[in-house]
Scaffold this motif. Sequence first.
Motif, short mmCIF file in Angstrom:
data_model
loop_
_atom_site.label_atom_id
_atom_site.label_comp_id
_atom_site.label_asym_id
_atom_site.label_seq_id
_atom_site.Cartn_x
_atom_site.Cartn_y
_atom_site.Cartn_z
N TRP A 44 45.90 -9.39 32.11
CA TRP A 44 45.70 -9.41 33.02
C TRP A 44 43.93 -8.87 32.49
O TRP A 44 43.19 -9.22 34.22
N ARG A 46 41.17 -10.02 32.56
CA ARG A 46 39.99 -10.59 33.11
C ARG A 46 39.90 -10.40 34.46
O ARG A 46 38.73 -11.01 34.97
N ASP A 49 36.94 -9.02 36.11
CA ASP A 49 35.67 -9.71 36.30
C ASP A 49 35.50 -10.94 36.90
O ASP A 49 34.04 -11.39 37.15
N VAL A 50 36.58 -11.60 37.25
CA VAL A 50 36.53 -12.45 37.78
C VAL A 50 36.77 -12.59 39.73
O VAL A 50 36.30 -12.96 41.17
N ARG A 258 45.65 -13.13 25.27
CA ARG A 258 44.37 -13.39 25.21
C ARG A 258 44.25 -14.69 26.28
O ARG A 258 43.45 -14.96 26.27
N GLU A 261 45.08 -15.73 29.53
CA GLU A 261 44.24 -14.93 30.42
C GLU A 261 43.12 -15.37 31.45
O GLU A 261 43.05 -15.08 32.61
N PRO A 262 42.25 -16.46 31.35
CA PRO A 262 41.53 -16.95 31.71
C PRO A 262 42.55 -17.13 33.19
O PRO A 262 41.87 -17.97 34.35
N SER A 265 44.02 -14.33 35.75
CA SER A 265 43.06 -13.65 36.13
C SER A 265 42.65 -14.73 37.33
O SER A 265 42.36 -14.34 38.12
#
Length: 275
Positions: A44, A46, A49-50, A258, A261-262, A265
């Motif tokens: 989680w 990332r 960052d968003v 990994r 994650e995108p 997130s």
Amino acid sequence: MHAANPLDDPTADPFQVAAAAASVIAETTGVERHDIALTLGSGWGRAADVIGETTHTIAAHEVPGFSKPALEGHVGTLRSIALPNGKRALVIGARTHYYEGHGVRRVVHSVRTAAAAGATTMILTNGAGGIRESWTAGTPVLIRDHINLTADSPLEGATFVDLTDLYSARLRALAHSIEPSLDEGVYVQFRGPHYETPAEVQMAKAIGGDIVGMSTALEAIAARQAGMEVLGMSLITNLAAGIQQTPLSHEEVIEAGRAAEPVISALLARIVAEL
Ligand code: HPA
């Protein structure tokens, strides 16, 4: 040699240590009050960052009561993030796990610090094993309820706290309004750090569990004690032991995190934007 952690002194008041930690966060960030706190577990990270713009990053060990993370895949920082909707988020990338053996006060210190910093919403995320065969590595699941198999509690003395609606129905409905396909499940916290045996996974299933993990239940209890509204989400990083036929490994868990994650997130960012 690290300075002693004030929470290791049994005569310390854990709420005073949390208040001291919140003061350091307020002074360092210049942000008097954070509205939302997020603990970002495996997969989680990332999200930090968003969800918004990070204005300050603090090394966790500079804040009273926190320590360096024990594990690869876990980051040791606290971040203050300005959200697009004007609110402030405190992201805790430094979880202390129960299995580290430092005691439950250290485990829930980040949650108590978030509450002392002003947060009224606590988002707890983790990487966990899935019991339902329809799930695969990479599936995010809302936590609907939990079963705490640690035989421990962050509450001390005769402190009776209602857990009927621990994982807020309101926040789960909000998450569903953003992603209707999200499944919900019951999170079963084991002590770890060993993964469960297949027999233990079958027991967890028999008593109503859907997800097995090593972190969130104790933190959620502390968040409720502090009066926070809790949203819990698990990333299924693997099917639980015996449900999947191959052996479990920490590398597999990190890799699944990994890969997912995108997507997760971005999902979390959309939820946070609506809070
Ligand atoms: N069990 C417990 N904790 C976990 C698992 C699991 O299968 N996967 C990731 N964290």
